[in-house]
Design an enzyme around this catalytic site. Structure first.
Site, PDB file in Angstrom:
ATOM      1  N   ARG A 162       1.035  -1.231   0.008  1.00 33.31           N
ATOM      2  CA  ARG A 162      -0.210  -0.061  -0.140  1.00 33.31           C
ATOM      3  C   ARG A 162       1.047   1.247  -0.051  1.00 33.31           C
ATOM      4  O   ARG A 162       0.489   2.295   0.730  1.00 33.31           O
ATOM      5  CB  ARG A 162      -0.829  -0.015   1.278  1.00 33.31           C
ATOM      6  CG  ARG A 162      -1.864  -1.014   1.467  1.00 33.31           C
ATOM      7  CD  ARG A 162      -2.954  -1.319   0.397  1.00 33.31           C
ATOM      8  NE  ARG A 162      -3.682  -2.294   0.805  1.00 33.31           N
ATOM      9  CZ  ARG A 162      -3.651  -3.674   0.401  1.00 33.31           C
ATOM     10  NH1 ARG A 162      -2.520  -3.992  -0.474  1.00 33.31           N
ATOM     11  NH2 ARG A 162      -4.591  -4.571   0.666  1.00 33.31           N
ATOM     12  N   SER A 236     -10.302   1.278   4.114  1.00 34.08           N
ATOM     13  CA  SER A 236      -9.592   0.920   5.208  1.00 34.08           C
ATOM     14  C   SER A 236      -8.988   2.065   5.746  1.00 34.08           C
ATOM     15  O   SER A 236      -8.241   2.711   4.979  1.00 34.08           O
ATOM     16  CB  SER A 236      -8.666  -0.170   5.118  1.00 34.08           C
ATOM     17  OG  SER A 236      -9.133  -1.258   4.522  1.00 34.08           O
ATOM     18  N   GLU A 332      -4.130   5.207   6.394  1.00 33.17           N
ATOM     19  CA  GLU A 332      -3.632   4.920   4.982  1.00 33.17           C
ATOM     20  C   GLU A 332      -4.226   6.067   3.859  1.00 33.17           C
ATOM     21  O   GLU A 332      -3.568   6.544   3.164  1.00 33.17           O
ATOM     22  CB  GLU A 332      -4.605   3.784   4.367  1.00 33.17           C
ATOM     23  CG  GLU A 332      -4.212   3.152   3.229  1.00 33.17           C
ATOM     24  CD  GLU A 332      -5.206   2.032   2.744  1.00 33.17           C
ATOM     25  OE1 GLU A 332      -4.916   1.037   3.180  1.00 33.17           O
ATOM     26  OE2 GLU A 332      -5.971   2.396   1.849  1.00 33.17           O
TER      27      GLU A 332
HETATM   28  P1  FAD Z   1      -7.885  10.218  -4.749  1.00 34.02           P
HETATM   29  O1  FAD Z   1      -8.464   9.825  -3.304  1.00 34.02           O
HETATM   30  O2  FAD Z   1      -8.416  11.452  -5.225  1.00 34.02           O
HETATM   31  O3  FAD Z   1      -6.208  10.738  -4.332  1.00 34.02           O
HETATM   32  C1  FAD Z   1      -5.433   9.902  -3.300  1.00 34.02           C
HETATM   33  C2  FAD Z   1      -4.032  10.421  -3.597  1.00 34.02           C
HETATM   34  O4  FAD Z   1      -3.689  10.293  -4.941  1.00 34.02           O
HETATM   35  C3  FAD Z   1      -3.980  11.881  -3.152  1.00 34.02           C
HETATM   36  O5  FAD Z   1      -2.734  12.299  -2.689  1.00 34.02           O
HETATM   37  C4  FAD Z   1      -3.916  12.707  -4.656  1.00 34.02           C
HETATM   38  O6  FAD Z   1      -3.359  13.839  -4.484  1.00 34.02           O
HETATM   39  C5  FAD Z   1      -3.270  11.635  -5.275  1.00 34.02           C
HETATM   40  N1  FAD Z   1      -3.470  11.642  -6.881  1.00 34.02           N
HETATM   41  C6  FAD Z   1      -4.871  11.102  -7.148  1.00 34.02           C
HETATM   42  N2  FAD Z   1      -4.702  11.217  -8.736  1.00 34.02           N
HETATM   43  C7  FAD Z   1      -3.395  11.331  -9.077  1.00 34.02           C
HETATM   44  C8  FAD Z   1      -2.939  11.702 -10.252  1.00 34.02           C
HETATM   45  N3  FAD Z   1      -3.352  11.391 -11.354  1.00 34.02           N
HETATM   46  N4  FAD Z   1      -1.544  12.035 -10.032  1.00 34.02           N
HETATM   47  C9  FAD Z   1      -0.965  12.092  -9.107  1.00 34.02           C
HETATM   48  N5  FAD Z   1      -1.699  12.104  -7.769  1.00 34.02           N
HETATM   49  C10 FAD Z   1      -2.753  11.811  -7.824  1.00 34.02           C
HETATM   50  N6  FAD Z   1      -7.676   0.803  -1.684  1.00 34.02           N
HETATM   51  C11 FAD Z   1      -6.887  -0.518  -2.035  1.00 34.02           C
HETATM   52  O7  FAD Z   1      -5.558  -0.397  -2.255  1.00 34.02           O
HETATM   53  N7  FAD Z   1      -7.438  -1.649  -1.803  1.00 34.02           N
HETATM   54  C12 FAD Z   1      -8.856  -1.795  -1.966  1.00 34.02           C
HETATM   55  O8  FAD Z   1      -9.454  -2.627  -1.948  1.00 34.02           O
HETATM   56  C13 FAD Z   1      -9.592  -0.480  -1.463  1.00 34.02           C
HETATM   57  N8  FAD Z   1     -10.929  -0.436  -1.280  1.00 34.02           N
HETATM   58  C14 FAD Z   1     -11.795   0.715  -1.055  1.00 34.02           C
HETATM   59  C15 FAD Z   1     -12.848   0.577  -0.540  1.00 34.02           C
HETATM   60  C16 FAD Z   1     -13.411   1.906  -0.354  1.00 34.02           C
HETATM   61  C17 FAD Z   1     -15.184   1.795  -0.108  1.00 34.02           C
HETATM   62  C18 FAD Z   1     -13.001   3.034  -0.487  1.00 34.02           C
HETATM   63  C19 FAD Z   1     -13.874   4.189  -0.064  1.00 34.02           C
HETATM   64  C20 FAD Z   1     -11.675   3.188  -0.716  1.00 34.02           C
HETATM   65  C21 FAD Z   1     -10.931   1.841  -0.911  1.00 34.02           C
HETATM   66  N9  FAD Z   1      -9.433   1.963  -1.266  1.00 34.02           N
HETATM   67  C22 FAD Z   1      -8.955   0.732  -1.421  1.00 34.02           C
HETATM   68  C23 FAD Z   1      -8.836   3.095  -1.539  1.00 34.02           C
HETATM   69  C24 FAD Z   1      -9.086   4.030  -2.924  1.00 34.02           C
HETATM   70  O9  FAD Z   1      -9.927   3.448  -3.434  1.00 34.02           O
HETATM   71  C25 FAD Z   1      -7.523   3.822  -3.367  1.00 34.02           C
HETATM   72  O10 FAD Z   1      -6.511   4.272  -2.728  1.00 34.02           O
HETATM   73  C26 FAD Z   1      -7.660   4.606  -4.816  1.00 34.02           C
HETATM   74  O11 FAD Z   1      -6.643   4.189  -5.785  1.00 34.02           O
HETATM   75  C27 FAD Z   1      -7.859   5.935  -4.567  1.00 34.02           C
HETATM   76  O12 FAD Z   1      -8.051   6.788  -5.787  1.00 34.02           O
HETATM   77  P2  FAD Z   1      -8.692   8.064  -6.077  1.00 34.02           P
HETATM   78  O13 FAD Z   1      -8.708   8.449  -7.555  1.00 34.02           O
HETATM   79  O14 FAD Z   1     -10.102   8.185  -5.303  1.00 34.02           O
HETATM   80  O15 FAD Z   1      -7.443   9.165  -5.369  1.00 34.02           O
HETATM   81  P1  NAP Z   2     -10.465  -9.816   4.889  1.00 37.46           P
HETATM   82  O1  NAP Z   2     -10.755 -10.882   3.747  1.00 37.46           O
HETATM   83  O2  NAP Z   2     -11.655 -10.002   6.040  1.00 37.46           O
HETATM   84  O3  NAP Z   2      -9.008 -10.256   5.765  1.00 37.46           O
HETATM   85  C1  NAP Z   2      -8.802  -9.216   6.797  1.00 37.46           C
HETATM   86  C2  NAP Z   2      -7.417  -9.201   6.672  1.00 37.46           C
HETATM   87  O4  NAP Z   2      -6.601 -10.269   6.614  1.00 37.46           O
HETATM   88  C3  NAP Z   2      -7.079  -8.275   5.326  1.00 37.46           C
HETATM   89  O5  NAP Z   2      -6.724  -6.891   5.873  1.00 37.46           O
HETATM   90  C4  NAP Z   2      -6.061  -8.998   4.639  1.00 37.46           C
HETATM   91  O6  NAP Z   2      -4.988  -8.186   4.611  1.00 37.46           O
HETATM   92  C5  NAP Z   2      -5.752 -10.144   5.638  1.00 37.46           C
HETATM   93  N1  NAP Z   2      -5.660 -11.432   5.017  1.00 37.46           N
HETATM   94  C6  NAP Z   2      -6.736 -12.007   4.846  1.00 37.46           C
HETATM   95  N2  NAP Z   2      -6.358 -13.290   4.289  1.00 37.46           N
HETATM   96  C7  NAP Z   2      -5.024 -13.577   3.989  1.00 37.46           C
HETATM   97  C8  NAP Z   2      -4.058 -14.020   3.271  1.00 37.46           C
HETATM   98  N3  NAP Z   2      -4.321 -15.337   2.823  1.00 37.46           N
HETATM   99  N4  NAP Z   2      -2.839 -13.681   3.205  1.00 37.46           N
HETATM  100  C9  NAP Z   2      -2.595 -12.353   3.672  1.00 37.46           C
HETATM  101  N5  NAP Z   2      -3.330 -11.622   4.215  1.00 37.46           N
HETATM  102  C10 NAP Z   2      -4.530 -12.037   4.540  1.00 37.46           C
HETATM  103  O7  NAP Z   2     -10.608  -8.382   4.461  1.00 37.46           O
HETATM  104  P2  NAP Z   2     -11.516  -7.440   4.011  1.00 37.46           P
HETATM  105  O8  NAP Z   2     -11.543  -6.215   4.953  1.00 37.46           O
HETATM  106  O9  NAP Z   2     -12.843  -7.818   3.672  1.00 37.46           O
HETATM  107  O10 NAP Z   2     -10.568  -6.970   2.598  1.00 37.46           O
HETATM  108  C11 NAP Z   2     -10.800  -7.722   1.645  1.00 37.46           C
HETATM  109  C12 NAP Z   2      -9.561  -7.224   0.632  1.00 37.46           C
HETATM  110  O11 NAP Z   2      -9.816  -5.944   0.071  1.00 37.46           O
HETATM  111  C13 NAP Z   2      -8.126  -7.078   1.429  1.00 37.46           C
HETATM  112  O12 NAP Z   2      -7.307  -7.365   0.574  1.00 37.46           O
HETATM  113  C14 NAP Z   2      -8.265  -5.414   1.657  1.00 37.46           C
HETATM  114  O13 NAP Z   2      -6.778  -5.143   1.709  1.00 37.46           O
HETATM  115  C15 NAP Z   2      -8.870  -4.947   0.683  1.00 37.46           C
HETATM  116  N6  NAP Z   2      -9.571  -3.813   0.973  1.00 37.46           N
HETATM  117  C16 NAP Z   2      -8.764  -2.708   1.171  1.00 37.46           C
HETATM  118  C17 NAP Z   2      -9.294  -1.576   1.381  1.00 37.46           C
HETATM  119  C18 NAP Z   2      -8.880  -0.339   1.549  1.00 37.46           C
HETATM  120  O14 NAP Z   2      -9.082   0.875   1.550  1.00 37.46           O
HETATM  121  N7  NAP Z   2      -7.312  -0.298   1.366  1.00 37.46           N
HETATM  122  C19 NAP Z   2     -10.927  -1.390   1.738  1.00 37.46           C
HETATM  123  C20 NAP Z   2     -11.521  -2.575   1.582  1.00 37.46           C
HETATM  124  C21 NAP Z   2     -11.058  -3.931   1.081  1.00 37.46           C
HETATM  125  P3  NAP Z   2      -4.667  -7.101   3.293  1.00 37.46           P
HETATM  126  O15 NAP Z   2      -5.420  -5.847   3.737  1.00 37.46           O
HETATM  127  O16 NAP Z   2      -3.114  -7.037   3.366  1.00 37.46           O
HETATM  128  O17 NAP Z   2      -5.029  -7.971   1.955  1.00 37.46           O
END
Ligand code: FAD
Ligand code: NAP
Length: 339
Positions: A162, A236, A332
């Site tokens: 991340r 998250s 995050e």
């Molecule tokens: P923004 O929120 O608009 O920006 C994020 C950052 O990137 C800011 O610093 C901004 O300045 C910068 N930025 C945006 N666009 C550009 C560009 N073109 N050039 C340079 N900088 C830029 N993340 C995960 O990794 N895994 C997930 O499973 C996941 N699930 C999510 C679920 C939900 C319900 C929500 C709300 C969020 C989730 N996220 C997850 C977080 C988010 O969706 C990601 O980080 C996504 O990539 C952000 O994209 P955005 O366009 O909304 O960025």
């Molecule tokens: P989940 O499947 O309930 O799992 C809980 C946590 O355990 C997760 O955070 C995941 O880590 C870890 N995990 C589960 N199984 C694993 C495996 N086999 N090996 C390594 N790590 C494991 O999680 P959830 O909340 O429903 O989310 C599902 C996936 O979507 C996850 O990968 C999560 O990161 C992603 N997600 C991300 C965001 C965001 O905003 N970043 C939001 C929603 C969902 P990891 O998170 O490192 O994968």
């Protein structure tokens, strides 16, 4: 360019934010024009995509550049893979659908992540055991201060969990205009996450393909995660902390059921959601801000409160987890100071 622009509906946490200047840019040329104006007027710049990973300040006195560059371009194709260049403003899920429709594989586990293509490398988006890095080839970015364009390959981006160089050394210095993906023409399914495997276990083996994986990911996500349109959130809110095995052993003495996943010989990843749940934060709500009742890791903002209140709440959560477990949770979403 628009003045005094309201961004509450442009961030999924729905924090109130007023930007002195706002410019939605749809091409590289328009981006250069916006950067020139910002330089001339000495405006601070905030880049915005889908607003799903930011905590915006109540007032921003500079220029918010909304990245809306569209487009897909097939750069190269052979029997095994394709190189696909995609505009930064393309919605991430549209790219996932485009790839499935063209039988380009690698992004299926990343289905339904909100936001844009240009923001995806910033935190090396990941879900269900797959990270953007695995399908990443390169990106083009424009240096905000000089206007110079530069290519970044995978090594330049310094991806990790991340994380990328754009969150530290190069934070807020480059606007990403397009990302090139290296996608496979034969799917290699990643099914090591238990909920994903379970969601597919009723299907005969021969019917399990990338589209089914994508559909399963979408189903699980819709059932577990609050939809930002209904309950404002940024996904998250904390990263899963990575700690030494030594620290894990200490924690296991007092919490034998602590949830962790191996990272390498020396380190493990703790499930932050488990720590928050055990500490009683799951479902807690204080003056319109809280931790979701179904998924403890998701901070929700049903009260549509400002950044200050969200950050104060998250500070309290972090302090409590530090006190109880000796573990530092890292936020995050990226917070921007006012001004
Ligand atoms: P923004 O929120 O608009 O920006 C994020 C950052 O990137 C800011 O610093 C901004 O300045 C910068 N930025 C945006 N666009 C550009 C560009 N073109 N050039 C340079 N900088 C830029 N993340 C995960 O990794 N895994 C997930 O499973 C996941 N699930 C999510 C679920 C939900 C319900 C929500 C709300 C969020 C989730 N996220 C997850 C977080 C988010 O969706 C990601 O980080 C996504 O990539 C952000 O994209 P955005 O366009 O909304 O960025
Ligand atoms: P989940 O499947 O309930 O799992 C809980 C946590 O355990 C997760 O955070 C995941 O880590 C870890 N995990 C589960 N199984 C694993 C495996 N086999 N090996 C390594 N790590 C494991 O999680 P959830 O909340 O429903 O989310 C599902 C996936 O979507 C996850 O990968 C999560 O990161 C992603 N997600 C991300 C965001 C965001 O905003 N970043 C939001 C929603 C969902 P990891 O998170 O490192 O994968």
């Amino acid at each position: 360019m628009q003045a005094q622009f309201d961004l509450q509906n442009f961030n999924t946490l729905a924090v109130p934010c007023r930007a002195a200047c706002y410019w939605r840019v749809s091409s590289r040329e328009e981006l250069h024009r916006a950067l020139t104006v910002a330089r001339e007027r000495q405006l601070r710049i905030l880049l915005l995509g889908g607003g799903s990973n930011v905590i915006l300040p109540s007032h921003f006195t500079g220029l918010v550049i909304h990245m809306a560059i569209a487009g897909y371009e097939l750069l190269k194709e052979d029997e095994e893979q394709v190189l696909l260049r995609v505009g930064a403003g393309v919605v991430w899920q549209d790219l996932v659908d485009y790839c499935l429709n063209h039988n380009y594989f690698g992004l299926e586990n990343l289905s339904l992540i909100p936001g844009t293509v240009g923001a995806a490398p910033i935190q090396n988006i990941g879900a269900y055991g797959v990270e953007l890095e695995a399908s990443f080839h390169s990106l083009t970015a424009v240096h905000l201060a000089s206007g110079e364009e530069r290519q970044f390959d995978r090594k330049d981006c310094e991806f990790s969990y991340r994380h990328s160089i754009f969150k530290t050394q190069l934070k807020d210095q480059y606007a990403i205009t397009d990302v090139t993906f290296k996608l496979a023409k034969q799917a290699r399914l990643v099914l090591n996450y238990a909920p994903l495997r379970q969601a597919l276990e009723d299907l005969p083996q021969e019917l399990i393909n990338a589209r089914r994986v994508s559909e399963a990911v979408c189903r699980i996500r819709r059932s577990k995660l609050p939809d930002p349109a209904q309950i404002p959130n940024a996904g998250s809110f904390f990263k899963n902390p990575v700690v030494s095995r030594q620290q894990l052993h200490v924690l296991q003495n007092s919490h034998p059921d602590i949830v962790f996943f191996p990272v390498d010989d020396k380190r493990v990843k703790l499930a932050a959601a488990w720590l928050l749940d055990r500490a009683g934060w799951k479902g807690n709500l204080e003056q319109g801000v809280g931790m979701h009742s179904q998924q403890a890791l998701v901070l929700v903002n049903p009260g549509r409160r400002p950044a200050g209140q969200i950050l104060a709440y998250s500070d309290r959560v972090q302090a409590d987890i530090r006190r109880r477990f000796g573990v530092q949770l890292e936020r995050e979403p990226i917070a921007y100071p006012a001004g």
